[in-house]
Design an enzyme around this catalytic site. Structure first.
Site, short mmCIF file in Angstrom:
data_model
loop_
_atom_site.label_atom_id
_atom_site.label_comp_id
_atom_site.label_asym_id
_atom_site.label_seq_id
_atom_site.Cartn_x
_atom_site.Cartn_y
_atom_site.Cartn_z
N PHE A 222 7.99 -1.04 3.10
CA PHE A 222 6.90 -0.14 2.70
C PHE A 222 6.50 -0.33 1.25
CE2 PHE A 222 7.83 3.52 -0.06
CZ PHE A 222 9.16 3.27 -0.36
N LYS A 223 7.35 -1.00 0.46
CA LYS A 223 7.03 -1.21 -0.95
C LYS A 223 5.69 -1.95 -1.13
CE LYS A 223 11.20 0.11 -2.77
NZ LYS A 223 12.00 0.46 -1.60
#
Ligand SMILES: *Cc1c(COP(=O)(O)O)cnc(C)c1O
Length: 500
Positions: free
Chosen positions: A111-112
């Site tokens: 998700f970064k």
């Protein structure tokens, strides 16, 4: 919109300044002076529009010194179909009263990417806006995913150098290979003989080293950060909370205005804090479930009001959450004390000198009103991967499994059966070996090749094997340096070719 430091020192600054510099001069984190609001109608209307459009709607309320046109250029470049496929985030219907928000369809499968694909665009424009002329060196301590996402986001961005420090034995085999095979003229990766907290402490010390900053400046370099202490990391994460809610209403999972649960696998407290900010802006949220692994500092804090990092750091199946100092909690405390910077500064000093601090009952009460905390040990994590697959044919990565488990715990103690959204932060293929173990199929692979495990996971689950994994298998390792934590500053100087 202007920004203040969570420790109360220094001047009000613009968003460009906050993003360009990363950390406030008094060691605090930048936070906006006030929060914009969205009406329910505005939120519901977000469903069905391109992700970049929703992103601009949120970003423009905070980054008021960027024009709408500039923000749209940034968002379109970041959330392109080439990088994320058709839908950057997807709400998957899983159980009767819970869905999973998949946030890992970007280039690094975590998700970064949601924030780190747009941050370089925001940052290069921030440099123009602040009138800075030098080059930026982005320093990143990583527990596995931030490093790769920062490298991928900043690779070959003109005027930047990105240097990543990861704990040598504290990341998954795929995470390590993703970083050590990174190309790009401006990228450098170092393994640290130590754990994530050693790496994060080293980076923080470098930021506080005025002599070093001065020396870099003479050579035309300014230090900045791609960690979630940077405001430019947090705002883009607010977006998908709104998007998820509008999708849940549109698919009739909930009624408009109904309060929902968000369960978030938490490490540095960045992702869950973005949700807290979304709620402040009008999103109907009933409870945030703060999910930890065996490194359950946050669970203890939310249950007792005492933050205590005096304990060993455990290596777990969910390495991106192997953290004892959750930096973004400082922003929550600032908000809940009504902006009492000196008080926050006192707690952070105690954390630094004694490794612990205690908040008063009133603050704890406010935290517990909105947050429930729980944790999963290693066996519970594996069991959750197994049961979610058996019950729902859904393959959880170990981080998401921790959050799924925490939601179940919350329902058990509260009897609250409200609709919940579990944030899924990584592709199971980043942690194939652990996932296979959870599915009781570890026996299918011999040896410890992460690729053999990925192929086996594909055989078992028929989940499409991401192109990133098949490509990674072919790439040569380019970064082999392993250094001691105390040599980080020297490594930076050598990388930048500064020798006087
Ligand atoms: C970074 C990360 C987390 C933790 O997010 P924070 O914002 O640090 O709380 C959880 N899961 C994965 C896969 C991550 O990469």
């Amino acid at each position: 919109m202007l920004y203040v430091s969570t420790r109360g020192g220094g001047d009000l600054v613009s968003s460009a300044h906050a993003i360009y510099n990363g950390l406030a001069p008094d060691g605090g984190l930048f936070v906006p002076q006030s929060f914009p609001a969205f009406s329910l109608e505005e939120i519901l209307a977000m469903h069905g529009q391109p992700y970049a459009v929703t992103a601009v709607q949120v970003l423009q309320r905070f980054l008021t010194d960027y024009s709408e046109e500039e923000l749209m250029e940034c968002a379109l470049a970041a959330y392109s179909e080439e990088k994320f496929g058709k839908d950057p985030v997807m709400l998957q219907k899983v159980a009767g009263n819970a869905d999973i928000l998949e946030l890992w369809h970007g280039p690094t499968m975590a998700f970064k990417d949601m924030a780190l694909q747009i941050l370089p665009h925001l940052m290069t424009r921030a440099r123009e806006k602040t009138g800075e002329e030098g080059r930026i060196v982005i320093l990143t301590a990583t527990s596995g995913d931030t490093g790769k996402a920062a490298l991928e986001g900043f690779a070959d961005v003109p005027g930047t150098e990105v240097i990543v420090f990861y704990p040598e034995d504290g990341v998954s085999p795929v995470q390590k290979l993703q970083m050590t095979t990174q190309t790009g003229r401006n990228t450098k990766v170092f393994g640290i003989e130590g754990d994530f907290d050693d790496a994060q402490r080293g980076v923080k010390e470098i930021f506080h080293d005025r002599g070093l900053a001065e020396r870099l400046r003479r050579f035309g370099w300014t230090l900045s950060s791609a960690n979630s202490i940077n405001w430019g990391r947090l705002v883009p994460q607010i977006v998908y909370y709104f998007k998820a809610y509008s999708d849940a209403v549109a698919t009739q999972r909930i009624k408009p205005g109904e309060g929902v649960l968000f369960s978030v696998p938490t490490g540095n407290f960045g992702d869950i804090l973005a949700g807290y900010y979304a709620r402040k802006m009008g999103l109907p949220v009933k409870k945030f479930i703060c999910a930890s692994n065996t490194n359950n500092v946050l669970t203890d804090f939310i249950n007792t009001g005492k933050y205590d990092r005096n304990r060993p750091l455990h290596k777990t199946l969910s390495p991106s959450m192997d953290i004892l100092v959750s930096s973004n909690l400082e922003r929550l405390l600032f908000d809940l004390t009504g902006g009492k910077g000196p008080q926050v500064a006192e707690w952070m000093e105690a954390l630094n000198s004694e490794g612990a601090y205690q908040v008063p009952a009133t603050v704890l009460e406010d935290i517990r009103y909105l947050f429930y905390a729980s944790w999963a040990d290693e066996q519970e994590t594996l069991d959750t991967i197994g049961s979610a697959y058996n019950d729902f044919q859904y393959v959880l990565d170990p981080h998401t499994a921790v959050a799924w488990h925490a939601l179940a715990k919350y329902r058990l103690v509260s009897s609250d059966e409200s609709y919940g959204i579990v944030l899924s932060t990584a592709s199971p293929y980043k942690f194939s070996q652990s996932v296979l173990e959870g599915l009781n199929k570890a026996g299918l692979v011999t040896g410890d090749s992460p690729f053999a495990a990925a192929h086996a996971l594909h055989e078992v689950t028929e989940l499409p094997l991401p192109a990133q994994i098949t490509k990674l298998e072919q790439l040569p390792v380019l970064h082999k340096d392993i250094i001691a934590p105390q040599d980080m500053a020297a490594a930076i100087l050598a990388t930048l070719d500064i020798r006087d």
